[in-house]
Design a protein around this motif. Sequence first.
Motif, PDB file in Angstrom:
ATOM      1  N   SER A 135       0.835  -1.206   0.000  1.00  0.00           N
ATOM      2  CA  SER A 135       0.000   0.000   0.000  1.00  0.00           C
ATOM      3  C   SER A 135       0.867   1.252   0.000  1.00  0.00           C
ATOM      4  O   SER A 135       0.536   2.255  -0.642  1.00  0.00           O
ATOM      5  N   HIS A 136       1.989   1.195   0.705  1.00  0.00           N
ATOM      6  CA  HIS A 136       2.900   2.338   0.735  1.00  0.00           C
ATOM      7  C   HIS A 136       3.514   2.562  -0.647  1.00  0.00           C
ATOM      8  O   HIS A 136       3.574   3.702  -1.141  1.00  0.00           O
ATOM      9  N   LEU A 137       3.952   1.489  -1.291  1.00  0.00           N
ATOM     10  CA  LEU A 137       4.564   1.621  -2.616  1.00  0.00           C
ATOM     11  C   LEU A 137       3.545   2.067  -3.659  1.00  0.00           C
ATOM     12  O   LEU A 137       3.884   2.805  -4.583  1.00  0.00           O
ATOM     13  N   ALA A 138       2.294   1.625  -3.510  1.00  0.00           N
ATOM     14  CA  ALA A 138       1.261   1.993  -4.478  1.00  0.00           C
ATOM     15  C   ALA A 138       0.964   3.489  -4.447  1.00  0.00           C
ATOM     16  O   ALA A 138       0.524   4.062  -5.441  1.00  0.00           O
ATOM     17  N   GLY A 139       1.202   4.129  -3.316  1.00  0.00           N
ATOM     18  CA  GLY A 139       0.924   5.555  -3.196  1.00  0.00           C
ATOM     19  C   GLY A 139       2.039   6.449  -3.682  1.00  0.00           C
ATOM     20  O   GLY A 139       1.898   7.672  -3.691  1.00  0.00           O
ATOM     21  N   ARG A 140       3.148   5.842  -4.118  1.00  0.00           N
ATOM     22  CA  ARG A 140       4.278   6.635  -4.600  1.00  0.00           C
ATOM     23  C   ARG A 140       4.042   7.104  -6.034  1.00  0.00           C
ATOM     24  O   ARG A 140       3.437   6.392  -6.834  1.00  0.00           O
ATOM     25  N   PRO A 141       4.512   8.300  -6.384  1.00  0.00           N
ATOM     26  CA  PRO A 141       4.398   8.735  -7.782  1.00  0.00           C
ATOM     27  C   PRO A 141       5.264   7.858  -8.677  1.00  0.00           C
ATOM     28  O   PRO A 141       6.340   7.414  -8.288  1.00  0.00           O
ATOM     29  N   GLU A 142       4.786   7.601  -9.886  1.00  0.00           N
ATOM     30  CA  GLU A 142       5.526   6.755 -10.808  1.00  0.00           C
ATOM     31  C   GLU A 142       6.759   7.483 -11.342  1.00  0.00           C
ATOM     32  O   GLU A 142       6.768   8.699 -11.486  1.00  0.00           O
ATOM     33  N   ALA A 143       7.790   6.689 -11.642  1.00  0.00           N
ATOM     34  CA  ALA A 143       9.002   7.248 -12.236  1.00  0.00           C
ATOM     35  C   ALA A 143       8.686   7.763 -13.636  1.00  0.00           C
ATOM     36  O   ALA A 143       7.832   7.218 -14.346  1.00  0.00           O
ATOM     37  N   VAL A 144       9.370   8.823 -14.034  1.00  0.00           N
ATOM     38  CA  VAL A 144       9.169   9.426 -15.350  1.00  0.00           C
ATOM     39  C   VAL A 144      10.469   9.325 -16.134  1.00  0.00           C
ATOM     40  O   VAL A 144      11.514   9.837 -15.689  1.00  0.00           O
ATOM     41  N   ALA A 145      10.436   8.648 -17.275  1.00  0.00           N
ATOM     42  CA  ALA A 145      11.599   8.576 -18.151  1.00  0.00           C
ATOM     43  C   ALA A 145      11.707   9.886 -18.930  1.00  0.00           C
ATOM     44  O   ALA A 145      10.746  10.326 -19.567  1.00  0.00           O
ATOM     45  N   VAL A 146      12.861  10.517 -18.850  1.00  0.00           N
ATOM     46  CA  VAL A 146      13.070  11.803 -19.509  1.00  0.00           C
ATOM     47  C   VAL A 146      13.418  11.544 -20.970  1.00  0.00           C
ATOM     48  O   VAL A 146      14.560  11.202 -21.313  1.00  0.00           O
ATOM     49  N   THR A 147      12.436  11.684 -21.832  1.00  0.00           N
ATOM     50  CA  THR A 147      12.597  11.454 -23.258  1.00  0.00           C
ATOM     51  C   THR A 147      11.601  12.319 -24.011  1.00  0.00           C
ATOM     52  O   THR A 147      10.836  13.076 -23.394  1.00  0.00           O
ATOM     53  N   PHE A 148      11.598  12.238 -25.323  1.00  0.00           N
ATOM     54  CA  PHE A 148      10.697  13.066 -26.124  1.00  0.00           C
ATOM     55  C   PHE A 148       9.238  12.781 -25.765  1.00  0.00           C
ATOM     56  O   PHE A 148       8.823  11.630 -25.642  1.00  0.00           O
ATOM     57  N   GLY A 149       8.477  13.847 -25.565  1.00  0.00           N
ATOM     58  CA  GLY A 149       7.076  13.723 -25.209  1.00  0.00           C
ATOM     59  C   GLY A 149       6.816  13.826 -23.725  1.00  0.00           C
ATOM     60  O   GLY A 149       5.689  14.122 -23.316  1.00  0.00           O
ATOM     61  N   ALA A 150       7.836  13.573 -22.888  1.00  0.00           N
ATOM     62  CA  ALA A 150       7.665  13.662 -21.431  1.00  0.00           C
ATOM     63  C   ALA A 150       7.591  15.123 -21.002  1.00  0.00           C
ATOM     64  O   ALA A 150       8.075  16.026 -21.694  1.00  0.00           O
ATOM     65  N   VAL A 151       6.984  15.358 -19.854  1.00  0.00           N
ATOM     66  CA  VAL A 151       6.896  16.704 -19.283  1.00  0.00           C
ATOM     67  C   VAL A 151       7.828  16.773 -18.076  1.00  0.00           C
ATOM     68  O   VAL A 151       7.740  15.943 -17.165  1.00  0.00           O
ATOM     69  N   LEU A 152       8.713  17.744 -18.092  1.00  0.00           N
ATOM     70  CA  LEU A 152       9.745  17.898 -17.074  1.00  0.00           C
ATOM     71  C   LEU A 152       9.656  19.297 -16.472  1.00  0.00           C
ATOM     72  O   LEU A 152       9.609  20.280 -17.218  1.00  0.00           O
ATOM     73  N   PRO A 153       9.606  19.432 -15.140  1.00  0.00           N
ATOM     74  CA  PRO A 153       9.591  20.780 -14.565  1.00  0.00           C
ATOM     75  C   PRO A 153      10.996  21.382 -14.582  1.00  0.00           C
ATOM     76  O   PRO A 153      11.955  20.764 -14.129  1.00  0.00           O
ATOM     77  N   ILE A 154      11.109  22.573 -15.107  1.00  0.00           N
ATOM     78  CA  ILE A 154      12.357  23.333 -15.056  1.00  0.00           C
ATOM     79  C   ILE A 154      12.010  24.698 -14.505  1.00  0.00           C
ATOM     80  O   ILE A 154      11.082  25.347 -14.980  1.00  0.00           O
ATOM     81  N   ASP A 155      12.709  25.125 -13.452  1.00  0.00           N
ATOM     82  CA  ASP A 155      12.317  26.335 -12.709  1.00  0.00           C
ATOM     83  C   ASP A 155      10.893  26.188 -12.168  1.00  0.00           C
ATOM     84  O   ASP A 155      10.165  27.172 -12.021  1.00  0.00           O
ATOM     85  N   GLY A 156      10.498  24.945 -11.910  1.00  0.00           N
ATOM     86  CA  GLY A 156       9.165  24.699 -11.366  1.00  0.00           C
ATOM     87  C   GLY A 156       8.049  24.760 -12.382  1.00  0.00           C
ATOM     88  O   GLY A 156       6.890  24.540 -12.035  1.00  0.00           O
ATOM     89  N   GLN A 157       8.368  25.044 -13.646  1.00  0.00           N
ATOM     90  CA  GLN A 157       7.364  25.162 -14.695  1.00  0.00           C
ATOM     91  C   GLN A 157       7.406  23.931 -15.605  1.00  0.00           C
ATOM     92  O   GLN A 157       8.485  23.525 -16.035  1.00  0.00           O
ATOM     93  N   PRO A 158       6.255  23.321 -15.905  1.00  0.00           N
ATOM     94  CA  PRO A 158       6.263  22.127 -16.759  1.00  0.00           C
ATOM     95  C   PRO A 158       6.690  22.463 -18.188  1.00  0.00           C
ATOM     96  O   PRO A 158       6.199  23.426 -18.775  1.00  0.00           O
ATOM     97  N   ARG A 159       7.600  21.683 -18.711  1.00  0.00           N
ATOM     98  CA  ARG A 159       8.082  21.868 -20.084  1.00  0.00           C
ATOM     99  C   ARG A 159       8.020  20.510 -20.800  1.00  0.00           C
ATOM    100  O   ARG A 159       8.580  19.529 -20.316  1.00  0.00           O
ATOM    101  N   ARG A 160       7.360  20.484 -21.919  1.00  0.00           N
ATOM    102  CA  ARG A 160       7.319  19.250 -22.705  1.00  0.00           C
ATOM    103  C   ARG A 160       8.590  19.149 -23.547  1.00  0.00           C
ATOM    104  O   ARG A 160       9.017  20.125 -24.172  1.00  0.00           O
TER     105      ARG A 160
END
Length: 230
Positions: free
Chosen positions: A62-87
């Motif tokens: 239950s603890h692991l299920a509540g964790r946010p999923e890992a995000v692979a940094v690749t084309f199409g992913a959204v990454l926060p830079i300076d706290g702002q989401p950037r695709r």
Amino acid sequence: MADHHLPGDPPVPLTLRRSARARRISLRISGLDGRVTLTLPTRVPDREALAFAREKESWIRSHLAGRPEAVAVTFGAVLPIDGQPRRIVAGPGRRILLQDGALMVPDLRSDAGPGRRIQRYLQELARDRLAEASDRYSAALGRPYSRITLRDTRSRWGSCSSEGALMYSWRLILAPPEVLRYVAAHEVAHLQEMNHSQAFWDLVQGLYGNYDGARGWLRSEGNHLHRFRF
């Protein structure tokens, strides 16, 4: 250390660690990467630790299920830079460009993906921002630092040595700018106060201003910065 698994769907990797100081079996789930570690006294057999994990299986899952999923940094992913989401999108030329809402990365077919190139770009950007903030606060304090080092630390966002060396996590570039500046003010304040006394926090307040919001953001959101896999 020894590696085992808790059977099931999916199986849960378990790391068994022996400690001469341990008096009983203890269980810890890392808030950063979800690693499940069982620490046990030297003479306790592995089977007892594994039985302990099976007793706690529902809590672990239950603890692991509540964790946010890992995000692979690749084309199409959204990454926060300076706290702002950037695709992350393919861009022309050979330079990475930061724009509103997008990070434009040349699509080089010869490599395995953009993750490592984006990481290097972010590390350079983080160094510039952290050096600028450290210089400003160091000048205001009237105490120089000796050097700045960037690392991908998991247990702290920054540190200051007794020799005046500052260390920061480069992942701070993913956080809002005010959070990055707060960490810089915090570590520069240690150039004068190598403690967390009231005098230290008063110094941080004088350098940065009200730090409650930035400190609270790190406590509630900081771990999420580690879910991005480059």
